[in-house]
Design a protein around this motif. Structure first.
Motif, PDB file in Angstrom:
ATOM      1  N   ASN A  84     -18.076  -1.625  -8.557  1.00 38.68           N
ATOM      2  CA  ASN A  84     -17.212  -0.438  -8.640  1.00 38.68           C
ATOM      3  C   ASN A  84     -17.524   0.571  -7.546  1.00 38.68           C
ATOM      4  OD1 ASN A  84     -15.467  -0.242 -11.401  1.00 38.68           O
ATOM      5  ND2 ASN A  84     -17.306  -1.467 -11.737  1.00 38.68           N
ATOM      6  N   THR A  85     -18.802   0.892  -7.377  1.00 37.11           N
ATOM      7  CA  THR A  85     -19.183   1.962  -6.460  1.00 37.11           C
ATOM      8  C   THR A  85     -18.710   1.694  -5.033  1.00 37.11           C
ATOM      9  OG1 THR A  85     -21.120   2.562  -7.792  1.00 37.11           O
ATOM     10  CG2 THR A  85     -21.137   3.224  -5.482  1.00 37.11           C
ATOM     11  N   MET A  86     -18.755   0.442  -4.597  1.00 39.69           N
ATOM     12  CA  MET A  86     -18.402   0.143  -3.214  1.00 39.69           C
ATOM     13  C   MET A  86     -16.903   0.200  -2.943  1.00 39.69           C
ATOM     14  SD  MET A  86     -21.243   0.192  -1.918  1.00 39.69           S
ATOM     15  CE  MET A  86     -22.961  -0.036  -2.349  1.00 39.69           C
ATOM     16  N   HIS A  87     -16.114   0.473  -3.982  1.00 39.54           N
ATOM     17  CA  HIS A  87     -14.693   0.755  -3.741  1.00 39.54           C
ATOM     18  C   HIS A  87     -14.514   2.106  -3.040  1.00 39.54           C
ATOM     19  CE1 HIS A  87     -13.935  -2.751  -6.191  1.00 39.54           C
ATOM     20  NE2 HIS A  87     -12.677  -2.697  -5.790  1.00 39.54           N
ATOM     21  N   LYS A  88     -15.595   2.814  -2.863  1.00 37.50           N
ATOM     22  CA  LYS A  88     -15.593   4.010  -2.018  1.00 37.50           C
ATOM     23  C   LYS A  88     -15.076   3.670  -0.620  1.00 37.50           C
ATOM     24  CE  LYS A  88     -19.007   7.361  -0.167  1.00 37.50           C
ATOM     25  NZ  LYS A  88     -18.494   8.633  -0.751  1.00 37.50           N
ATOM     26  N   PHE A 133     -13.506   9.270  -5.168  1.00 40.44           N
ATOM     27  CA  PHE A 133     -12.867   8.005  -4.820  1.00 40.44           C
ATOM     28  C   PHE A 133     -12.498   7.189  -6.055  1.00 40.44           C
ATOM     29  CE2 PHE A 133     -17.235   6.661  -5.397  1.00 40.44           C
ATOM     30  CZ  PHE A 133     -17.143   5.375  -5.912  1.00 40.44           C
ATOM     31  N   TYR A 134     -13.189   7.418  -7.162  1.00 39.01           N
ATOM     32  CA  TYR A 134     -12.964   6.624  -8.369  1.00 39.01           C
ATOM     33  C   TYR A 134     -12.232   7.442  -9.439  1.00 39.01           C
ATOM     34  CZ  TYR A 134     -13.998   2.724 -11.535  1.00 39.01           C
ATOM     35  OH  TYR A 134     -13.897   1.639 -12.371  1.00 39.01           O
ATOM     36  N   LYS A 135     -12.887   8.499  -9.890  1.00 39.60           N
ATOM     37  CA  LYS A 135     -12.270   9.340 -10.910  1.00 39.60           C
ATOM     38  C   LYS A 135     -10.958   9.930 -10.417  1.00 39.60           C
ATOM     39  CE  LYS A 135     -13.252  13.362 -13.846  1.00 39.60           C
ATOM     40  NZ  LYS A 135     -14.239  14.423 -14.190  1.00 39.60           N
TER      41      LYS A 135
END
Length: 232
Positions: A84-88, A133-135
């Motif tokens: 998930n985090t690397m979808h930054k 980038f996520y929220k």
């Protein structure tokens, strides 16, 4: 069948699930000895995690870009970032490689909306819970209201991910803490909780949660199967 590119290793504990579930899904849908067409690049997570902890996101990005180019050269039709985090860096990877990225947030949000949900809790790394980038994508693109834990609980969730789950450790006390946090989000009005880290499904599941869980790993895999097996 399209070729699925996987950028994994962050951590390999969840990349293992991607590989397993993608192949199981193809076998279930097509039968026989059918299996998924996959090109995978698995990074060495240690230097990546050190750069993340230091806030050196350009170094992180360089590792991912190199990996994504490797996947492109292998003939991937689209890219799955197995974290998930690397979808930054999703937009950057797509722009620099020309390979479409199947975004984990979109796969998760579309399922949540199909289930009639409008308010969701979010658990993940501190970067995922706190950065836009996520929220922001959940809220601005998909119109969902997103709840996150308070500062101390965000720190706890983050620590469990990196110190335990990424190392393959599942601790009862940590599961109890996660359930406590999920209970708190239920009291705030969450209809479900997004497991916004691909390792969290190793720790908690629907059998122990007071709320429905949106397992991003599973939902991402299902979206990848749909893309790979579509005729368009």
């Amino acid at each position: 069948m399209k070729t699925i590119g996987i950028l994994g290793g962050m951590s390999w504990e969840s990349t293992l699930l991607y590989y397993k579930w993608l192949n199981e899904g193809v076998r279930e849908r097509l039968g026989g000895l059918n299996s998924a067409r996959i090109v995978m690049h698995s990074v060495n997570f240690h230097p990546v995690e050190e750069a993340m902890a230091a806030g050196d996101w350009e170094t992180v990005a360089s590792h991912l870009v190199d990996g994504a180019h490797s996947v492109r050269k292998g003939g991937a039709d689209f890219l799955v970032i197995a974290t998930n985090t690397m979808h930054k860096f999703a937009e950057r990877l797509e722009a620099e490689t020309g390979v479409p990225v199947l975004h984990i947030v979109d796969a998760t949000a579309e399922y949540a909306k199909a289930m009639g949900m409008h308010t969701v809790g979010l658990l993940g790394t501190a970067f995922t819970m706190e950065q836009d980038f996520y929220k922001g994508r959940l809220e601005q693109k998909h119109g969902l209201k997103v709840l996150t834990p308070d500062t101390s609980d965000r720190s706890l969730v983050h620590k469990v991910i990196f110190k335990e789950l990424c190392c393959g450790q599942v601790c009862t006390n940590s599961r109890e803490e996660y359930i406590r946090i999920i209970n708190g989000m239920e009291q705030q009005g969450a209809q479900a909780v997004i497991l916004g880290c691909t390792e969290i499904c190793i720790l908690v599941d629907s059998g122990c949660s007071p709320l429905p869980l949106l397992d991003t790993t599973h939902l991402h895999v299902q979206a990848a199967l749909n893309r790979a097996l579509s005729e368009g």
